[in-house]
Design an enzyme around this catalytic site. Structure first.
Site, PDB file in Angstrom:
ATOM      1  N   ARG A   1      18.660  -0.534   8.539  1.00  0.00           N
ATOM      2  CA  ARG A   1      18.590  -0.542  10.005  1.00  0.00           C
ATOM      3  C   ARG A   1      19.409  -1.676  10.605  1.00  0.00           C
ATOM      4  O   ARG A   1      19.930  -1.563  11.701  1.00  0.00           O
ATOM      5  CB  ARG A   1      17.126  -0.609  10.441  1.00  0.00           C
ATOM      6  CG  ARG A   1      16.378   0.676  10.136  1.00  0.00           C
ATOM      7  CD  ARG A   1      14.969   0.683  10.668  1.00  0.00           C
ATOM      8  NE  ARG A   1      14.317   1.966  10.412  1.00  0.00           N
ATOM      9  CZ  ARG A   1      13.079   2.273  10.783  1.00  0.00           C
ATOM     10  NH1 ARG A   1      12.346   1.378  11.425  1.00  0.00           N
ATOM     11  NH2 ARG A   1      12.575   3.461  10.518  1.00  0.00           N
TER      12      ARG A   1
ATOM     13  N   TYR B   1       1.969   7.898   2.142  1.00  0.00           N
ATOM     14  CA  TYR B   1       3.055   7.516   1.235  1.00  0.00           C
ATOM     15  C   TYR B   1       3.105   8.441   0.020  1.00  0.00           C
ATOM     16  O   TYR B   1       4.166   8.924  -0.368  1.00  0.00           O
ATOM     17  CB  TYR B   1       2.841   6.070   0.799  1.00  0.00           C
ATOM     18  CG  TYR B   1       3.933   5.494  -0.064  1.00  0.00           C
ATOM     19  CD1 TYR B   1       5.162   5.122   0.477  1.00  0.00           C
ATOM     20  CD2 TYR B   1       3.731   5.292  -1.429  1.00  0.00           C
ATOM     21  CE1 TYR B   1       6.157   4.575  -0.316  1.00  0.00           C
ATOM     22  CE2 TYR B   1       4.721   4.739  -2.227  1.00  0.00           C
ATOM     23  CZ  TYR B   1       5.933   4.390  -1.666  1.00  0.00           C
ATOM     24  OH  TYR B   1       6.922   3.850  -2.448  1.00  0.00           O
ATOM     25  N   ALA B   2       1.942   8.719  -0.561  1.00  0.00           N
ATOM     26  CA  ALA B   2       1.884   9.593  -1.740  1.00  0.00           C
ATOM     27  C   ALA B   2       2.381  10.990  -1.411  1.00  0.00           C
ATOM     28  O   ALA B   2       3.110  11.605  -2.198  1.00  0.00           O
ATOM     29  CB  ALA B   2       0.459   9.644  -2.282  1.00  0.00           C
TER      30      ALA B   2
ATOM     31  N   GLY C   1      12.746   3.862   2.488  1.00  0.00           N
ATOM     32  CA  GLY C   1      11.347   4.266   2.635  1.00  0.00           C
ATOM     33  C   GLY C   1      10.508   3.177   3.262  1.00  0.00           C
ATOM     34  O   GLY C   1      10.887   2.000   3.281  1.00  0.00           O
TER      35      GLY C   1
ATOM     36  N   ARG D   1      17.546  -4.376   0.238  1.00  0.00           N
ATOM     37  CA  ARG D   1      16.517  -5.213  -0.399  1.00  0.00           C
ATOM     38  C   ARG D   1      15.826  -4.435  -1.520  1.00  0.00           C
ATOM     39  O   ARG D   1      15.975  -3.225  -1.638  1.00  0.00           O
ATOM     40  CB  ARG D   1      15.467  -5.669   0.628  1.00  0.00           C
ATOM     41  CG  ARG D   1      14.701  -4.538   1.289  1.00  0.00           C
ATOM     42  CD  ARG D   1      13.858  -5.049   2.454  1.00  0.00           C
ATOM     43  NE  ARG D   1      13.149  -3.968   3.127  1.00  0.00           N
ATOM     44  CZ  ARG D   1      11.893  -3.604   2.840  1.00  0.00           C
ATOM     45  NH1 ARG D   1      11.210  -4.248   1.912  1.00  0.00           N
ATOM     46  NH2 ARG D   1      11.313  -2.624   3.500  1.00  0.00           N
ATOM     47  N   GLY D   2      15.088  -5.164  -2.332  1.00  0.00           N
ATOM     48  CA  GLY D   2      14.247  -4.553  -3.345  1.00  0.00           C
ATOM     49  C   GLY D   2      15.001  -3.675  -4.327  1.00  0.00           C
ATOM     50  O   GLY D   2      16.069  -4.027  -4.830  1.00  0.00           O
ATOM     51  N   ILE D   3      14.420  -2.516  -4.594  1.00  0.00           N
ATOM     52  CA  ILE D   3      14.994  -1.581  -5.567  1.00  0.00           C
ATOM     53  C   ILE D   3      16.385  -1.130  -5.124  1.00  0.00           C
ATOM     54  O   ILE D   3      17.318  -1.058  -5.926  1.00  0.00           O
ATOM     55  CB  ILE D   3      14.069  -0.371  -5.756  1.00  0.00           C
ATOM     56  CG1 ILE D   3      12.758  -0.812  -6.430  1.00  0.00           C
ATOM     57  CG2 ILE D   3      14.746   0.722  -6.572  1.00  0.00           C
ATOM     58  CD1 ILE D   3      11.697   0.277  -6.462  1.00  0.00           C
TER      59      ILE D   3
ATOM     60  N   LYS E   1       6.187  10.924  -1.139  1.00  0.00           N
ATOM     61  CA  LYS E   1       6.859  10.739  -2.423  1.00  0.00           C
ATOM     62  C   LYS E   1       6.679  11.955  -3.330  1.00  0.00           C
ATOM     63  O   LYS E   1       7.575  12.291  -4.115  1.00  0.00           O
ATOM     64  CB  LYS E   1       6.349   9.468  -3.106  1.00  0.00           C
ATOM     65  CG  LYS E   1       6.755   8.183  -2.381  1.00  0.00           C
ATOM     66  CD  LYS E   1       8.261   8.017  -2.330  1.00  0.00           C
ATOM     67  CE  LYS E   1       8.688   6.665  -1.789  1.00  0.00           C
ATOM     68  NZ  LYS E   1      10.157   6.482  -1.803  1.00  0.00           N
TER      69      LYS E   1
ATOM     70  N   ASN F   1      16.961   6.141  -1.232  1.00  0.00           N
ATOM     71  CA  ASN F   1      15.952   5.141  -1.551  1.00  0.00           C
ATOM     72  C   ASN F   1      15.170   4.662  -0.330  1.00  0.00           C
ATOM     73  O   ASN F   1      14.069   4.128  -0.476  1.00  0.00           O
ATOM     74  CB  ASN F   1      16.643   3.953  -2.233  1.00  0.00           C
ATOM     75  CG  ASN F   1      15.752   2.740  -2.325  1.00  0.00           C
ATOM     76  OD1 ASN F   1      14.841   2.689  -3.150  1.00  0.00           O
ATOM     77  ND2 ASN F   1      15.998   1.745  -1.472  1.00  0.00           N
TER      78      ASN F   1
END
Length: 239
Positions: free
Chosen positions: A34, A145-146, A82, A12-14, A149, A80
Site C-alpha cells: 500500500r 482468515y481461515a 494478506g 515485509r515478512g514472508i 486461506k 502473498n
C-alpha cells in the site's frame, strides 16, 4: 534466465523474504504494497516497488501495467498480500469478515486474473498462492482468515486445471507459524503453546518459505501443479 517476477505484499515478512530470494537469483523483481516503498532490506537490489491496494481492481490494473512497462509481462506471480482481523465469531463484525476475505481471497483473484492474461498468451508462467496451515486446520478466533486461506486452495486447483493446457502451473504454499512481525506480537505464553504443537519444535524462518516458493517457480517443478505444499514443521500434517 532472468524472469519478470511480481510478489504482492512484498514489503515485509514472508513476502519480503520471497522477493529477496528471487532478486538474489538474478530475476527482475517487483513488489506491491500500500505504501509503494522499497524496504531497506531490498535497497541493494534493483527492485521495483509499486503502490497497490489489492481490494481495488483499478489499482491492481495500474500496478500490473507499470510492472509490465518497466520489467516486462509477469512470468512468475506470487500472491502473498494478506491481512488478519482476529476475534471470536460472536464478536466478529461483518466488516471484519468481508475485509479479510476481500483482501486475502478476492484480492488474489484480482491479481491473478490481471497477470494471467499475458501468461496465457505466452503459454507459460508460474503462479504461487500463499495460504496458511490455518486454512487447512482451522483455529479459534480466525474464522475469517481461515476461510480466506482455505479458499485459495480451491482457487488454485481450479486454475491449475484451467491454465494447465497453456503451460502455466498454479500451486499453493501453506506456511505454519513463521517468525515475522505478525507473530512477534503474540504473548510469550501463546508462542510457547504454538511451538509445543509443532513437531519440529520451532517457528519457521521466512527464507524457508521463500525457498519453497522459488522451487515451485523453477524448471525443476514444471510438472507440479494444483499442489498444496506445507511448510509448517509438521503442524498441519494429515490435512
Amino acid at each position: 534466465m532472468s524472469r519478470s517476477v511480481l510478489v504482492t505484499g512484498g514489503n515485509r515478512g514472508i513476502g519480503l523474504a520471497i522477493a529477496q530470494a528471487f532478486a538474489e537469483a538474478g530475476d527482475k523483481v517487483a513488489i506491491t504494497s500500500r505504501s509503494g516503498e522499497v524496504p531497506e532490506a531490498l535497497a541493494k537490489y534493483d527492485v521495483l516497488a509499486v503502490s497497490c491496494d489489492v481490494t481495488d481492481a483499478a489499482q491492481v490494473d495500474a500496478a500490473l501495467t507499470e510492472v509490465e512497462e518497466k520489467q516486462g509481462p509477469v512470468e512468475v506471480l506470487v500472491a502473498n498480500a494478506g491481512i488478519t482481523k482476529d476475534t471470536l465469531m460472536l464478536r466478529m463484525t461483518e466488516e471484519d469478515f468481508t475485509s479479510v476475505v476481500d483482501t486475502n481471497l478476492t484480492g488474489t483473484f484480482r491479481v491473478v486474473k490481471r497477470a494471467s492474461a499475458k501468461m496465457l498468451r505466452a503459454r507459460r508462467g508460474r503462479i504461487v498462492l500463499i495460504s496458511s496451515v490455518v486454512g487447512l486446520t482451522g483455529t479459534a478466533g480466525q474464522a475469517n482468515y481461515a476461510a480466506s486461506k482455505a479458499g485459495l486452495v480451491g482457487l488454485a486447483r481450479s486454475l491449475a486445471r484451467e491454465f494447465g493446457p497453456r503451460g502455466i502451473t498454479v500451486n499453493v504454499v501453506s506456511p505454519g507459524f513463521v517468525a515475522t512481525d505478525m507473530t512477534a506480537v503474540l504473548s510469550e505464553e501463546r508462542r510457547k503453546e504454538i511451538v509445543s504443537a509443532v513437531p519440529l519444535g520451532r517457528y519457521a524462518a521466512p527464507d524457508e518459505i521463500a525457498s519453497t516458493v522459488r522451487f515451485l517457480s523453477s524448471d525443476e517443478a514444471a510438472y507440479i501443479t494444483g499442489a498444496v505444499i506445507p511448510v509448517d514443521g509438521g503442524l498441519g500434517m494429515g490435512h
